[in-house]
Design a protein around this motif. Structure first.
Motif, mmCIF file in Angstrom:
data_model
loop_
_atom_site.group_PDB
_atom_site.id
_atom_site.type_symbol
_atom_site.label_atom_id
_atom_site.label_comp_id
_atom_site.label_asym_id
_atom_site.label_seq_id
_atom_site.Cartn_x
_atom_site.Cartn_y
_atom_site.Cartn_z
ATOM 1 N N TYR A 40 -6.885 -18.907 10.850
ATOM 2 C CA TYR A 40 -7.141 -17.498 10.539
ATOM 3 C C TYR A 40 -8.367 -17.006 11.323
ATOM 4 O O TYR A 40 -8.325 -15.977 11.994
ATOM 5 N N GLU A 41 -9.438 -17.753 11.252
ATOM 6 C CA GLU A 41 -10.660 -17.368 11.972
ATOM 7 C C GLU A 41 -10.466 -17.394 13.475
ATOM 8 O O GLU A 41 -10.994 -16.548 14.196
ATOM 9 N N ALA A 42 -9.706 -18.368 13.995
ATOM 10 C CA ALA A 42 -9.454 -18.465 15.438
ATOM 11 C C ALA A 42 -8.718 -17.229 15.947
ATOM 12 O O ALA A 42 -9.027 -16.718 17.034
ATOM 13 N N MET A 43 -7.766 -16.735 15.183
ATOM 14 C CA MET A 43 -7.023 -15.547 15.617
ATOM 15 C C MET A 43 -7.941 -14.332 15.707
ATOM 16 O O MET A 43 -7.820 -13.536 16.636
ATOM 17 N N PHE A 44 -8.892 -14.224 14.775
ATOM 18 C CA PHE A 44 -9.812 -13.090 14.832
ATOM 19 C C PHE A 44 -10.842 -13.260 15.943
ATOM 20 O O PHE A 44 -11.239 -12.279 16.567
ATOM 21 N N ARG A 94 -3.910 -9.414 4.834
ATOM 22 C CA ARG A 94 -3.615 -8.057 5.314
ATOM 23 C C ARG A 94 -4.443 -7.708 6.548
ATOM 24 O O ARG A 94 -4.064 -6.861 7.327
ATOM 25 N N ASN A 95 -5.563 -8.394 6.717
ATOM 26 C CA ASN A 95 -6.369 -8.179 7.921
ATOM 27 C C ASN A 95 -5.583 -8.480 9.192
ATOM 28 O O ASN A 95 -5.881 -7.936 10.254
ATOM 29 N N LEU A 96 -4.594 -9.346 9.095
ATOM 30 C CA LEU A 96 -3.793 -9.685 10.273
ATOM 31 C C LEU A 96 -3.055 -8.468 10.825
ATOM 32 O O LEU A 96 -2.683 -8.450 11.994
ATOM 33 N N LEU A 121 -12.646 -3.667 5.522
ATOM 34 C CA LEU A 121 -13.408 -2.690 6.312
ATOM 35 C C LEU A 121 -14.124 -3.354 7.474
ATOM 36 O O LEU A 121 -14.115 -2.841 8.601
ATOM 37 N N GLU A 122 -14.730 -4.488 7.228
ATOM 38 C CA GLU A 122 -15.440 -5.191 8.293
ATOM 39 C C GLU A 122 -14.483 -5.594 9.416
ATOM 40 O O GLU A 122 -14.787 -5.416 10.598
ATOM 41 N N LYS A 123 -13.318 -6.116 9.040
ATOM 42 C CA LYS A 123 -12.334 -6.515 10.050
ATOM 43 C C LYS A 123 -11.794 -5.295 10.797
ATOM 44 O O LYS A 123 -11.632 -5.331 12.012
ATOM 45 N N PHE A 128 -11.420 -1.129 15.747
ATOM 46 C CA PHE A 128 -11.343 0.315 15.911
ATOM 47 C C PHE A 128 -12.711 0.955 15.665
ATOM 48 O O PHE A 128 -13.490 0.462 14.866
ATOM 49 N N ASN A 129 -12.946 2.065 16.334
ATOM 50 C CA ASN A 129 -14.100 2.903 16.064
ATOM 51 C C ASN A 129 -13.674 3.854 14.949
ATOM 52 O O ASN A 129 -12.849 4.743 15.181
ATOM 53 N N LEU A 130 -14.210 3.681 13.751
ATOM 54 C CA LEU A 130 -13.695 4.354 12.571
ATOM 55 C C LEU A 130 -14.721 5.241 11.881
ATOM 56 O O LEU A 130 -15.907 4.927 11.866
ATOM 57 N N THR A 131 -14.208 6.302 11.293
ATOM 58 C CA THR A 131 -14.977 7.156 10.403
ATOM 59 C C THR A 131 -14.273 7.142 9.055
ATOM 60 O O THR A 131 -13.048 7.297 8.990
#
Length: 149
Positions: A40-44, A94-96, A121-123, A128-131
């Motif tokens: 999981y961490e490797a994919m991110f 769901r972060n995936l 949110l962190e992921k 993405f640049n998010l507001t």
């Protein structure tokens, strides 16, 4: 806000789930996949979804699931989306979805249900640049709506 009317656009929905009870909603049924923490961490860290690091989950979850996500056939995804609703499966996996969406969303909105249960949110901010447009945190109703800048 009625996005379709306001922007004079037709809306098309792609929905994915592993539970047959949602087939009536035209959801594409997918296997539920899972992986170990290191995968999981490797994919991110590589910012790339690698299905070879995941295995099919054969048992039904009873509650929150760790490192689980739908085995979505990427050929069934469009090249561009302007809205994503991330609502399952229940757990950090769901972060995936962000790995699948990172090159398919350059603008638009991301709605995350039950956002405060994990590091969604962190992921999301890694890709993405998010507001933040709206945040609701109630016991039975919590979600966040984000705009991609």
């Amino acid at each position: 806000m009625d996005y379709a009317s306001e922007h004079e656009k037709a809306l098309h929905l792609d929905s994915f789930d592993n539970d047959k009870k949602y087939k009536h909603n035209e959801a594409t049924l997918c296997d539920l996949m899972e992986c170990k923490d290191a995968a999981y961490e490797a994919m991110f860290s590589k910012k790339q979804l690698d299905w070879s690091l995941m295995k099919k989950r054969f048992w039904r979850p009873k509650s929150r699931q760790k490192n689980c996500f739908y085995r979505i056939d990427e050929s069934k995804l469009k090249s561009n989306y302007n809205f994503a609703m991330i609502d399952g499966p229940h757990g950090n996996g769901r972060n995936l979805a962000f790995l699948l969406l990172q090159h398919r969303m350059s603008s638009g909105f991301i709605f995350i249900d039950d956002f405060n249960h994990y590091d969604f949110l962190e992921k999301a901010h890694q890709f993405f640049n998010l507001t933040e447009i709206e945040r609701v945190e109630k016991p039975k109703d919590n979600y966040v709506l984000l705009k991609i800048n």
